[in-house]
Design a protein around this motif. Structure first.
Motif, short mmCIF file in Angstrom:
data_model
loop_
_atom_site.label_atom_id
_atom_site.label_comp_id
_atom_site.label_asym_id
_atom_site.label_seq_id
_atom_site.Cartn_x
_atom_site.Cartn_y
_atom_site.Cartn_z
N UNK A 1 1.14 -4.09 -8.01
CA UNK A 1 1.39 -2.68 -7.73
C UNK A 1 2.42 -2.09 -8.69
N UNK A 2 3.47 -2.84 -8.98
CA UNK A 2 4.51 -2.34 -9.88
C UNK A 2 3.94 -2.04 -11.26
N UNK A 3 3.10 -2.92 -11.76
CA UNK A 3 2.55 -2.70 -13.10
C UNK A 3 1.55 -1.55 -13.10
N UNK A 4 0.79 -1.38 -12.03
CA UNK A 4 -0.12 -0.23 -11.94
C UNK A 4 0.69 1.07 -11.92
N UNK A 5 1.79 1.08 -11.17
CA UNK A 5 2.66 2.26 -11.15
C UNK A 5 3.16 2.61 -12.55
N UNK A 6 3.51 1.59 -13.30
CA UNK A 6 3.99 1.83 -14.67
C UNK A 6 2.86 2.32 -15.57
N UNK A 7 1.67 1.74 -15.44
CA UNK A 7 0.53 2.16 -16.26
C UNK A 7 0.15 3.61 -15.99
N UNK A 8 0.27 4.02 -14.72
CA UNK A 8 -0.12 5.38 -14.34
C UNK A 8 1.04 6.37 -14.43
N UNK B 1 0.86 -1.19 0.00
CA UNK B 1 0.00 0.00 0.00
C UNK B 1 0.89 1.23 0.00
N UNK B 2 0.49 2.26 -0.73
CA UNK B 2 1.38 3.41 -0.90
C UNK B 2 0.62 4.70 -1.13
N UNK B 3 1.32 5.78 -0.83
CA UNK B 3 0.87 7.14 -1.19
C UNK B 3 1.98 7.77 -2.01
N UNK B 4 1.60 8.43 -3.11
CA UNK B 4 2.54 9.04 -4.04
C UNK B 4 2.36 10.56 -3.97
N UNK B 5 3.22 11.27 -3.25
CA UNK B 5 2.97 12.69 -2.95
C UNK B 5 2.94 13.61 -4.16
N UNK B 6 3.66 13.28 -5.22
CA UNK B 6 3.70 14.18 -6.37
C UNK B 6 2.41 14.15 -7.18
N UNK B 7 1.77 13.00 -7.23
CA UNK B 7 0.54 12.87 -8.02
C UNK B 7 -0.72 12.81 -7.16
N UNK B 8 -0.55 12.53 -5.86
CA UNK B 8 -1.71 12.40 -4.98
C UNK B 8 -2.40 11.04 -5.06
N UNK C 1 3.67 6.83 -12.60
CA UNK C 1 3.79 7.52 -11.32
C UNK C 1 5.19 8.06 -11.05
N UNK C 2 6.20 7.55 -11.74
CA UNK C 2 7.55 8.02 -11.49
C UNK C 2 8.14 8.74 -12.69
N UNK C 3 7.30 9.17 -13.62
CA UNK C 3 7.79 9.79 -14.86
C UNK C 3 8.03 11.28 -14.75
#
Length: 341
Positions: free
Chosen positions: A329-336, A305-312, A338-340
């Motif tokens: 979770x890793x694939x969802x992060x890539x789809x969204x 479970x995570x919170x991503x402060x830059x995107x909310x 989140x670290x780009x």
């Protein structure tokens, strides 16, 4: 919609044979889905609001409870262990502080060293898991052990340290640890479906944890984990409740702004771009914090479970299988992406 194509997550779940639930939220946008069986024998399906065990994902609750007592001036992070807990640890260093325990830098022996021991279930051959009903019951597993490092010198993930923190909470409040967390974290947040439940008395709508054996058969984790969760892990939550939790923490409804900041500050470097706060992992990119997260693994349990402060974005992925949550979770992060940014 959070995803451009509705079948993206369906395919992701299928590819990973995922059993659990997924809840992703950004402001007023939500995505939620579930998959797999909560009970394989009865073919009872998981739901988005099914309760799942989260293993060490609940260490953050323990850290917040300690910080709440700091806020009330009952403790300080620099208070020495010997000054806040009336329990004998014959070989522990006198300079161990609450800060050391929270950050896995205390150097005390662990009852289960994840870097040395591979089989969590083997612990219960000598100490039956059904006898571990209170935090005190864990003490014989590490109380008389020797120090493995000098306090403050090395990060070494340590479950016993969080058992000690739970004992501090119990002594300082006069409440059972599980009761304290319910009254001071779950209830104020509105996590009405979450709690610490005994494996032989699981409430309705709770997923059984499943372990896949080498022959492809499945068995529950009933004899593989402590019968009741405690301060080092073992709470049950729903994915929506976990999202509520992050929102409450970041809105300063559990701690004041200053202590929330201390909780979420990088206190010790773990590896490149990864630090540890108080009960929480912190990921950075190019000097910016991009992710606060918790995780938990037990036989029959995987949780992220995570919170991503830059995107909310706010995400919870509990599973009642021993793996799967991380890959999803890793694939969802890539789809969204989140670290780009």
């Amino acid at each position: 919609m959070l995803f451009s194509q509705e079948n993206v997550i369906d395919q992701l779940i299928s590819d990973n044979d995922f059993s659990g639930s997924i809840f992703v939220k950004q402001a007023e946008k939500e995505y939620k889905v579930s998959s797999g069986y909560a009970n394989r024998v009865e073919e009872r399906l998981n739901k988005v609001n099914t309760r799942f065990g989260i293993a060490s994902g609940s260490k953050l609750f323990t850290a917040i409870a300690i910080a709440q007592l700091v806020e009330k001036k009952q403790l300080s992070f620099e208070m020495k262990l010997r000054d806040c807990l009336d329990v004998s640890f014959p070989h522990f260093d006198a300079n161990i502080t609450i800060h050391h325990l929270l950050t896995h830098t205390s150097g005390i022996p662990d009852y289960f060293d994840e870097e040395v021991m591979e089989d969590f279930e083997s612990l219960w051959k000598q100490t039956p898991m059904y006898l571990l009903k209170s935090l005190q019951d864990f003490l014989p597993l590490f109380q008389n052990g020797e120090m493995v490092a000098e306090p403050g010198k090395t990060f070494h993930y340590n479950n016993a340290a969080y058992i000690v923190l739970g004992l501090i909470i119990e002594q300082q409040t006069g409440m059972a640890f599980q009761h304290y967390i319910k009254e001071n974290i779950f209830d104020p947040v509105g996590m009405k479906d979450s709690g610490y439940f005994s494996l032989d008395r699981l409430p309705q709508n709770t997923a059984l944890g499943y372990i896949e054996d080498d022959d492809g058969s499945w068995r529950t984790n009933t004899y593989a984990i402590p019968i009741v969760g405690g301060s080092d892990g073992g709470a049950y939550v729903t994915a929506p409740d976990m999202v509520k939790f992050w929102e409450a923490l970041l809105d300063f409804r559990l701690l004041n702004e200053s202590l929330t900041g201390q909780l979420l500050s990088p206190h010790v470097d773990v590896k490149d771009w990864v630090s540890y706060g108080y009960g929480v992992w912190i990921n950075a990119r190019k000097g910016r914090i991009v992710k606060y997260h918790v995780m938990g693994y037990d036989p029959g349990v995987s949780f992220h479970s995570a919170y991503y402060p830059e995107s909310g974005y706010n995400m919870a992925v509990p599973s009642n299988h021993s793996d799967g949550a991380f890959d999803v979770m890793k694939e969802i992060e890539e789809r969204l992406h989140l670290f780009d940014t």
